[in-house]
Enzyme design. Structure first.
Site, PDB file in Angstrom:
ATOM      1  N   GLN A   1       0.794  -1.220   0.000  1.00 43.83           N
ATOM      2  CA  GLN A   1       0.000   0.000   0.000  1.00 43.83           C
ATOM      3  C   GLN A   1       0.830   1.276   0.000  1.00 43.83           C
ATOM      4  O   GLN A   1       0.325   2.332  -0.352  1.00 43.83           O
ATOM      5  CB  GLN A   1      -0.958  -0.010   1.201  1.00 43.83           C
ATOM      6  CG  GLN A   1      -1.998  -1.112   1.093  1.00 43.83           C
ATOM      7  CD  GLN A   1      -2.904  -1.187   2.306  1.00 43.83           C
ATOM      8  OE1 GLN A   1      -2.575  -1.826   3.285  1.00 43.83           O
ATOM      9  NE2 GLN A   1      -4.038  -0.520   2.247  1.00 43.83           N
TER      10      GLN A   1
ATOM     11  N   ASP B   1       2.045   1.015  -8.328  1.00 43.97           N
ATOM     12  CA  ASP B   1       3.417   1.008  -8.857  1.00 43.97           C
ATOM     13  C   ASP B   1       4.296   2.025  -8.120  1.00 43.97           C
ATOM     14  O   ASP B   1       5.481   1.795  -7.916  1.00 43.97           O
ATOM     15  CB  ASP B   1       3.425   1.362 -10.354  1.00 43.97           C
ATOM     16  CG  ASP B   1       2.816   0.237 -11.193  1.00 43.97           C
ATOM     17  OD1 ASP B   1       2.406  -0.787 -10.600  1.00 43.97           O
ATOM     18  OD2 ASP B   1       2.732   0.390 -12.431  1.00 43.97           O
TER      19      ASP B   1
ATOM     20  N   ARG C   1       4.122   0.139  12.812  1.00 44.25           N
ATOM     21  CA  ARG C   1       3.862  -1.173  12.248  1.00 44.25           C
ATOM     22  C   ARG C   1       3.931  -1.075  10.729  1.00 44.25           C
ATOM     23  O   ARG C   1       3.195  -0.302  10.123  1.00 44.25           O
ATOM     24  CB  ARG C   1       2.467  -1.652  12.685  1.00 44.25           C
ATOM     25  CG  ARG C   1       2.097  -2.975  12.061  1.00 44.25           C
ATOM     26  CD  ARG C   1       0.668  -3.464  12.374  1.00 44.25           C
ATOM     27  NE  ARG C   1       0.416  -4.594  11.493  1.00 44.25           N
ATOM     28  CZ  ARG C   1      -0.745  -4.926  10.968  1.00 44.25           C
ATOM     29  NH1 ARG C   1      -1.843  -4.237  11.267  1.00 44.25           N
ATOM     30  NH2 ARG C   1      -0.848  -5.950  10.163  1.00 44.25           N
TER      31      ARG C   1
ATOM     32  N   HIS D   1       1.411  -9.146   4.396  1.00 47.31           N
ATOM     33  CA  HIS D   1       0.219  -8.309   4.275  1.00 47.31           C
ATOM     34  C   HIS D   1      -0.247  -8.392   2.823  1.00 47.31           C
ATOM     35  O   HIS D   1      -0.253  -7.396   2.104  1.00 47.31           O
ATOM     36  CB  HIS D   1       0.538  -6.877   4.718  1.00 47.31           C
ATOM     37  CG  HIS D   1      -0.662  -6.071   5.137  1.00 47.31           C
ATOM     38  ND1 HIS D   1      -0.776  -5.462   6.374  1.00 47.31           N
ATOM     39  CD2 HIS D   1      -1.804  -5.770   4.485  1.00 47.31           C
ATOM     40  CE1 HIS D   1      -1.931  -4.805   6.447  1.00 47.31           C
ATOM     41  NE2 HIS D   1      -2.578  -4.965   5.306  1.00 47.31           N
TER      42      HIS D   1
ATOM     43  N   ASN E   1      -1.352 -10.815   8.193  1.00 45.25           N
ATOM     44  CA  ASN E   1      -2.388  -9.808   8.362  1.00 45.25           C
ATOM     45  C   ASN E   1      -3.712 -10.332   7.811  1.00 45.25           C
ATOM     46  O   ASN E   1      -3.804 -10.682   6.632  1.00 45.25           O
ATOM     47  CB  ASN E   1      -2.048  -8.507   7.630  1.00 45.25           C
ATOM     48  CG  ASN E   1      -3.117  -7.440   7.861  1.00 45.25           C
ATOM     49  OD1 ASN E   1      -3.272  -6.955   8.977  1.00 45.25           O
ATOM     50  ND2 ASN E   1      -3.881  -7.117   6.824  1.00 45.25           N
ATOM     51  N   GLU E   2      -4.703 -10.399   8.687  1.00 43.13           N
ATOM     52  CA  GLU E   2      -6.074 -10.724   8.283  1.00 43.13           C
ATOM     53  C   GLU E   2      -6.183 -11.909   7.345  1.00 43.13           C
ATOM     54  O   GLU E   2      -6.654 -11.761   6.214  1.00 43.13           O
ATOM     55  CB  GLU E   2      -6.733  -9.496   7.642  1.00 43.13           C
ATOM     56  CG  GLU E   2      -6.815  -8.313   8.579  1.00 43.13           C
ATOM     57  CD  GLU E   2      -7.609  -7.150   7.994  1.00 43.13           C
ATOM     58  OE1 GLU E   2      -7.856  -7.139   6.779  1.00 43.13           O
ATOM     59  OE2 GLU E   2      -7.988  -6.268   8.772  1.00 43.13           O
TER      60      GLU E   2
ATOM     61  N   ASN F   1      -7.219  -6.474  14.205  1.00 42.26           N
ATOM     62  CA  ASN F   1      -7.644  -5.214  13.600  1.00 42.26           C
ATOM     63  C   ASN F   1      -9.138  -5.059  13.851  1.00 42.26           C
ATOM     64  O   ASN F   1      -9.890  -6.022  13.674  1.00 42.26           O
ATOM     65  CB  ASN F   1      -7.411  -5.235  12.086  1.00 42.26           C
ATOM     66  CG  ASN F   1      -5.950  -5.478  11.728  1.00 42.26           C
ATOM     67  OD1 ASN F   1      -5.062  -5.353  12.569  1.00 42.26           O
ATOM     68  ND2 ASN F   1      -5.698  -5.834  10.472  1.00 42.26           N
TER      69      ASN F   1
ATOM     70  N   TYR G   1     -12.498  -2.557  12.994  1.00 48.05           N
ATOM     71  CA  TYR G   1     -13.087  -1.416  12.297  1.00 48.05           C
ATOM     72  C   TYR G   1     -14.590  -1.273  12.519  1.00 48.05           C
ATOM     73  O   TYR G   1     -15.104  -0.187  12.627  1.00 48.05           O
ATOM     74  CB  TYR G   1     -12.852  -1.533  10.777  1.00 48.05           C
ATOM     75  CG  TYR G   1     -11.416  -1.296  10.380  1.00 48.05           C
ATOM     76  CD1 TYR G   1     -10.964  -0.024  10.040  1.00 48.05           C
ATOM     77  CD2 TYR G   1     -10.508  -2.345  10.351  1.00 48.05           C
ATOM     78  CE1 TYR G   1      -9.640   0.197   9.674  1.00 48.05           C
ATOM     79  CE2 TYR G   1      -9.183  -2.127   9.983  1.00 48.05           C
ATOM     80  CZ  TYR G   1      -8.754  -0.863   9.644  1.00 48.05           C
ATOM     81  OH  TYR G   1      -7.449  -0.643   9.298  1.00 48.05           O
TER      82      TYR G   1
ATOM     83  N   GLU H   1      -4.815  -2.564  14.317  1.00 46.10           N
ATOM     84  CA  GLU H   1      -5.347  -1.540  13.396  1.00 46.10           C
ATOM     85  C   GLU H   1      -6.690  -1.069  13.912  1.00 46.10           C
ATOM     86  O   GLU H   1      -7.469  -1.861  14.449  1.00 46.10           O
ATOM     87  CB  GLU H   1      -5.613  -2.097  11.976  1.00 46.10           C
ATOM     88  CG  GLU H   1      -4.409  -2.296  11.114  1.00 46.10           C
ATOM     89  CD  GLU H   1      -4.765  -2.853   9.722  1.00 46.10           C
ATOM     90  OE1 GLU H   1      -5.886  -2.610   9.227  1.00 46.10           O
ATOM     91  OE2 GLU H   1      -3.904  -3.546   9.163  1.00 46.10           O
TER      92      GLU H   1
HETATM   93  C1  GBH Z   1      -7.579  -3.675   6.745  1.00 41.33           C
HETATM   94  O1  GBH Z   1      -8.569  -4.436   6.137  1.00 41.33           O
HETATM   95  C2  GBH Z   1      -6.268  -3.962   6.055  1.00 41.33           C
HETATM   96  O2  GBH Z   1      -5.389  -4.634   6.929  1.00 41.33           O
HETATM   97  C3  GBH Z   1      -5.606  -2.764   5.484  1.00 41.33           C
HETATM   98  O3  GBH Z   1      -4.643  -3.160   4.561  1.00 41.33           O
HETATM   99  C4  GBH Z   1      -6.640  -1.840   4.897  1.00 41.33           C
HETATM  100  O4  GBH Z   1      -6.068  -0.753   4.240  1.00 41.33           O
HETATM  101  C5  GBH Z   1      -7.510  -1.344   6.014  1.00 41.33           C
HETATM  102  O5  GBH Z   1      -8.032  -2.383   6.766  1.00 41.33           O
HETATM  103  C6  GBH Z   1      -8.664  -0.466   5.567  1.00 41.33           C
HETATM  104  O6  GBH Z   1      -9.535  -1.186   4.756  1.00 41.33           O
HETATM  105  O7  GBH Z   1     -15.006  -4.568  -1.441  1.00 41.33           O
HETATM  106  O8  GBH Z   1     -16.893  -5.251  -0.132  1.00 41.33           O
HETATM  107  O9  GBH Z   1     -15.137  -6.783  -0.560  1.00 41.33           O
HETATM  108  C7  GBH Z   1      -9.876  -4.257   6.635  1.00 41.33           C
HETATM  109  C8  GBH Z   1     -10.811  -5.169   5.927  1.00 41.33           C
HETATM  110  C9  GBH Z   1     -10.945  -5.754   3.679  1.00 41.33           C
HETATM  111  C10 GBH Z   1     -12.405  -4.116   4.589  1.00 41.33           C
HETATM  112  C11 GBH Z   1     -11.398  -5.370   2.294  1.00 41.33           C
HETATM  113  C12 GBH Z   1     -12.839  -3.745   3.201  1.00 41.33           C
HETATM  114  C13 GBH Z   1     -13.287  -4.648   1.027  1.00 41.33           C
HETATM  115  C14 GBH Z   1     -14.767  -4.810   1.106  1.00 41.33           C
HETATM  116  N1  GBH Z   1     -11.105  -4.676   4.597  1.00 41.33           N
HETATM  117  N2  GBH Z   1     -12.754  -4.894   2.356  1.00 41.33           N
HETATM  118  S1  GBH Z   1     -15.480  -5.390  -0.344  1.00 41.33           S
END
Ligand code: GBH
Length: 503
Positions: free
Chosen positions: A36, A69, A94, A139, A183-184, A326, A328, A398
């Protein structure tokens, strides 16, 4: 009489304010991941990762047809990243290591000088500023070379990962004391093999995701065991993983929805945690049973969820030094009516369990469709984890808030962080959960996977059209710096309202 009341009141105020303070050894960090932020996707001997290939094959998999890129150019501008981490006053930063940057073939035959140099520079510069590196090994950016051999669906991946981990410990373990293996895994297994929205995009709902799940648990465990056996003695660090947990609550109080929620938690949390953190190890029994029954109904001789041998259960069980996750968002759970299509996000297992995961209208929405705010869920989750797996040290790896606009005065992000930190404090002080640290996602705006650059999580704003890619501090960065400085939520936060456009 009044005097006494005043004393009592001030005592009360003190104890309420005291409750706003973090324990002195609580740590604050912020996070990023290699793919990222790094860019330099083909610099030196780096080989493509599955994300490079996935996007180059079909740019439309990313909403704004962008790619990583260049991303934040962190590979070339790591000094800027260390400056920002220093400005924030972080206890730790991290970041993740790109597997194909360190091992271009994915195997140990060749260790990249470029890769070593980059991560050594970053680690040394952070330590020089008193910032501890917390390093994620994986990741999501698997070497395409290993994908060509089946990637996460090949059972040998756990051995490849073990070898990769050994390389990382021997290169960096003298200075890195906190490691996160994966990660996840729930996301890289579900989104890669269930919906196919993430690289390598091999949708095979109800099968690939379960195979990946098993291999990921073994990979994590083997990496932990190598550390335990070969490195812990001299390096003295800690190893865990960063799971993604979404808090789940029953949509109604009906016993059916309550039961469905218990099972859904085993699916969402248990499938990636029970094998590692529970006393018995192995899959959560309820999920193993349900998927086996469903598979049988489908006329299969084998369950779609591959079992563990007793030996594998033992290998995986107890492979942690703390629990990382993590956090959210949250979902409400209900048992699906007969014939209702439960949809595919986020888990193919929803179909196996006949459950629906939906948003509760009372939860604040954000610019990210999947991210609704439910801070109380964090405290409930922390308590659930303590109950389920015991009194383990916890690191929140996270937590963060998304906007789809460029905005320097990001009060909504400040509120989100504050509300989540309040719940962390309640869990520590009232519920005695051993939360040891909190990580803000993300230090700066970056490449948000399928959302490209359209969703922003940064404490610092990045203008991706500016060739210098110089991040600007948002209000949330000042807020966080204050929290860290005071180790408290109780401070005069006028400084965090400064609008820093001209900085
Ligand atoms: C984390 O994922 C990640 O560890 C991190 O890389 C990321 O930048 C951050 O959170 C914020 O998203 O398009 O409907 O399939 C959190 C889980 C996985 C949530 C991907 C959003 C896409 C939803 N995320 N997901 S969908």
């Amino acid at each position: 009489m009044w005097g006494l009341k005043a004393v009592a009141t001030s005592l009360l105020v003190c104890s309420v304010l005291g409750a706003q303070n973090f324990p002195p050894d609580f740590k604050f960090g912020s996070a990023s991941s290699a793919y990222q932020v790094e860019g330099a996707w083909n610099y030196g001997d780096k080989t493509p990762s599955i994300w490079d290939v996935f996007i180059k094959n079909d740019p439309s998999v990313i909403i704004d047809h962008s790619n990583a890129d260049i991303a934040c150019n962190s590979f070339h501008d790591w000094e800027r990243d260390v400056e920002i981490a220093t400005e924030l006053g972080l206890d730790y930063y991290r970041f993740s290591i790109s597997w194909p940057r360190i091992l271009p073939t994915g195997k140990q035959d060749r260790i990249s000088e470029y890769g070593m140099k980059y991560y050594n520079n970053l680690i040394d510069a952070l330590l020089e500023k008193g910032i501890k590196p917390v390093v994620t090994m994986y990741h999501w950016d698997l070497p395409q070379a290993l994908q060509d051999w089946g990637g996460w669906l090949n059972p040998l991946i756990s051995d490849w990962f073990e070898n990769y981990a050994r390389v990382l410990y021997s290169l960096f373990g003298d200075r890195v004391k906190t490691w996160l293996t994966l990660n996840e895994p729930i996301i890289f297994c579900e989104l890669s093999f269930n919906t196919g929205k993430h690289a390598p995009g091999l949708a095979s709902a109800g099968e690939g995701n379960y195979i990946c799940n098993k291999n990921a648990m073994l990979a994590h465990a083997k990496a932990w065991r190598v550390y335990d056996k070969e490195f812990r003695g001299k390096q003295g660090g800690k190893v865990s993983l960063a799971n993604q947990y979404i808090w789940l609550e029953p949509r109604t109080n009906s016993p059916i929805d309550v039961e469905a929620t218990k099972n859904a938690r085993q699916l969402m949390i248990g499938m990636y945690s029970h094998p590692i953190f529970s006393k018995d190890g192995g899959w959560p029994p309820v999920i193993e049973r349900i998927v086996a029954e469903k598979s049988k109904e489908e006329g299969r001789f084998l369950s779609r969820l591959p079992g563990f041998t007793q030996e594998e259960i033992e290998v995986i069980k107890g492979t942690y030094d703390f629990l990382g996750f993590n956090f959210y968002t949250a979902r409400a759970v209900n048992k699906a009516e007969d014939g209702v299509d439960v949809g595919e996000w986020p888990l193919s297992g929803s179909k196996d369990l006949d459950i629906q995961l939906t948003m509760n209208d009372e939860w604040n929405k954000t610019d990210a469709e999947w991210l609704v705010e439910y801070p109380v869920g964090l405290r409930r989750l922390l308590n659930w984890l303590k109950n389920e797996y015991g009194d383990i040290d916890i690191l929140i790896t996270e937590n963060g808030y998304a906007t789809n606009k460029t905005i320097i005065d990001d009060q909504a992000r400040v509120n989100y962080m504050k509300k989540h930190l309040e719940q962390v404090l309640l869990a520590i002080n009232e519920d005695k959960v051993k939360v040891r640290g909190y990580t803000a996602w993300s230090m700066m705006d970056n490449f948000e996977w399928c959302d490209g650059y359209s969703l922003r999580f940064g404490l610092y704003e990045v203008d991706f059209k500016d060739p210098k890619l110089k991040p600007k501090p948002r209000t949330s960065s000042h807020y966080y710096t204050n929290v860290i400085k005071h180790r408290s939520l109780d401070f005069d936060d006028t400084t965090s309202n400064i609008i820093t456009d001209e900085l």
